[in-house]
Motif scaffolding. Sequence first.
Motif, PDB file in Angstrom:
ATOM      1  N   LEU A 259       0.802  -1.074   0.006  1.00  0.00           N
ATOM      2  CA  LEU A 259      -0.026  -0.022   0.026  1.00  0.00           C
ATOM      3  C   LEU A 259       0.878   1.216   0.009  1.00  0.00           C
ATOM      4  O   LEU A 259       0.434   2.039  -0.924  1.00  0.00           O
ATOM      5  N   ASP A 260       1.799   1.215   0.957  1.00  0.00           N
ATOM      6  CA  ASP A 260       2.794   2.384   0.790  1.00  0.00           C
ATOM      7  C   ASP A 260       3.423   2.751  -0.566  1.00  0.00           C
ATOM      8  O   ASP A 260       3.828   3.961  -0.671  1.00  0.00           O
ATOM      9  N   GLY A 261       3.633   1.620  -1.333  1.00  0.00           N
ATOM     10  CA  GLY A 261       4.516   1.822  -2.568  1.00  0.00           C
ATOM     11  C   GLY A 261       3.447   2.082  -3.795  1.00  0.00           C
ATOM     12  O   GLY A 261       4.210   2.490  -4.936  1.00  0.00           O
ATOM     13  N   LEU A 262       2.381   2.037  -3.581  1.00  0.00           N
ATOM     14  CA  LEU A 262       1.332   2.631  -4.608  1.00  0.00           C
ATOM     15  C   LEU A 262       1.370   4.233  -5.044  1.00  0.00           C
ATOM     16  O   LEU A 262       1.589   4.885  -3.870  1.00  0.00           O
ATOM     17  N   THR A 263       1.298   4.334  -6.099  1.00  0.00           N
ATOM     18  CA  THR A 263       1.087   5.776  -6.595  1.00  0.00           C
ATOM     19  C   THR A 263       0.091   6.289  -7.346  1.00  0.00           C
ATOM     20  O   THR A 263      -0.667   5.141  -7.738  1.00  0.00           O
ATOM     21  N   THR A 264      -0.088   7.311  -7.696  1.00  0.00           N
ATOM     22  CA  THR A 264      -1.430   7.742  -8.501  1.00  0.00           C
ATOM     23  C   THR A 264      -1.227   7.139  -9.751  1.00  0.00           C
ATOM     24  O   THR A 264      -2.212   7.056 -10.610  1.00  0.00           O
ATOM     25  N   ALA A 265      -0.110   6.740 -10.179  1.00  0.00           N
ATOM     26  CA  ALA A 265       0.310   6.340 -11.553  1.00  0.00           C
ATOM     27  C   ALA A 265      -0.463   5.012 -11.780  1.00  0.00           C
ATOM     28  O   ALA A 265      -0.731   4.599 -12.874  1.00  0.00           O
ATOM     29  N   VAL A 266      -0.753   4.314 -10.764  1.00  0.00           N
ATOM     30  CA  VAL A 266      -1.564   2.998 -10.995  1.00  0.00           C
ATOM     31  C   VAL A 266      -2.940   3.115 -11.610  1.00  0.00           C
ATOM     32  O   VAL A 266      -3.367   2.214 -12.295  1.00  0.00           O
ATOM     33  N   TRP A 267      -3.470   4.247 -11.280  1.00  0.00           N
ATOM     34  CA  TRP A 267      -4.910   4.459 -11.868  1.00  0.00           C
ATOM     35  C   TRP A 267      -4.917   5.231 -13.191  1.00  0.00           C
ATOM     36  O   TRP A 267      -4.127   6.140 -13.114  1.00  0.00           O
ATOM     37  N   HIS A 268      -5.752   4.823 -14.108  1.00  0.00           N
ATOM     38  CA  HIS A 268      -6.100   5.837 -15.272  1.00  0.00           C
ATOM     39  C   HIS A 268      -7.351   6.409 -15.394  1.00  0.00           C
ATOM     40  O   HIS A 268      -8.015   5.681 -16.433  1.00  0.00           O
ATOM     41  N   PRO A 269      -8.024   7.007 -14.681  1.00  0.00           N
ATOM     42  CA  PRO A 269      -9.143   7.558 -14.519  1.00  0.00           C
ATOM     43  C   PRO A 269      -9.865   8.443 -16.047  1.00  0.00           C
ATOM     44  O   PRO A 269     -10.935   8.387 -16.391  1.00  0.00           O
ATOM     45  N   ASP A 270      -8.789   8.676 -16.633  1.00  0.00           N
ATOM     46  CA  ASP A 270      -8.890   9.406 -18.047  1.00  0.00           C
ATOM     47  C   ASP A 270      -9.450   8.756 -18.942  1.00  0.00           C
ATOM     48  O   ASP A 270     -10.048   8.960 -19.818  1.00  0.00           O
ATOM     49  N   GLN A 271      -9.137   7.388 -18.811  1.00  0.00           N
ATOM     50  CA  GLN A 271      -9.607   6.108 -19.616  1.00  0.00           C
ATOM     51  C   GLN A 271     -11.096   5.631 -19.275  1.00  0.00           C
ATOM     52  O   GLN A 271     -11.282   4.930 -20.247  1.00  0.00           O
ATOM     53  N   GLN A 272     -11.579   6.039 -18.106  1.00  0.00           N
ATOM     54  CA  GLN A 272     -12.771   5.648 -17.874  1.00  0.00           C
ATOM     55  C   GLN A 272     -13.850   6.681 -17.590  1.00  0.00           C
ATOM     56  O   GLN A 272     -15.058   6.331 -17.262  1.00  0.00           O
ATOM     57  N   TRP A 273     -13.535   7.864 -17.944  1.00  0.00           N
ATOM     58  CA  TRP A 273     -14.500   9.078 -17.655  1.00  0.00           C
ATOM     59  C   TRP A 273     -15.960   8.857 -18.078  1.00  0.00           C
ATOM     60  O   TRP A 273     -16.925   9.431 -17.605  1.00  0.00           O
TER      61      TRP A 273
END
Length: 160
Positions: free
Chosen positions: A38-52
């Motif tokens: 969990l500590d190693g996660l960053t926002t780069a994991v998610w791509h909400p721009d592809q799901q809007w």
Amino acid sequence: MRMRIRPARKTDDFQAIAQLYLTTWRATYAGLFDQTFLDGLTTAVWHPDQQWRRMFLAETDAGELVGVCTYGPSRTPELADWGEVYAIYILPAYQHRGLGPRLLTAALDQLKRRYRTAYLWVLRDNVSAVHFYLEQGFVLTQTVRDDHDCIEQVYCTQLI
């Protein structure tokens, strides 16, 4: 404070949405996933721009983003004829204010245009999520997957 649910727009701040995912993941899954992970996660994991196009947002009257729900066609081959709720996350400070049911209803209303049944994956040990979905009328199915020491189960609901 009033909250509103609205469809995402192409012009939304997707970095802020990714930050919401990160914040809620760390809070929701503390004790369920390894803390180092969990500590190693960053926002780069998610791509909400592809799901809007298949996303609803919860925000305050001041425009502060506090929740997100994504949905669409099934990503699970054996459930190909069903719609899926991919994710629903609400910042901890805004949970238990009725936003979860409102986000979920918005997504299910869209899914029922095309599907008769909708489902979602829930970590078996995420007791609060399991209770929430049961309260919303979802039922446990026999579909289970064991991935990286986490057991996920499918809950479904009829959309008719």
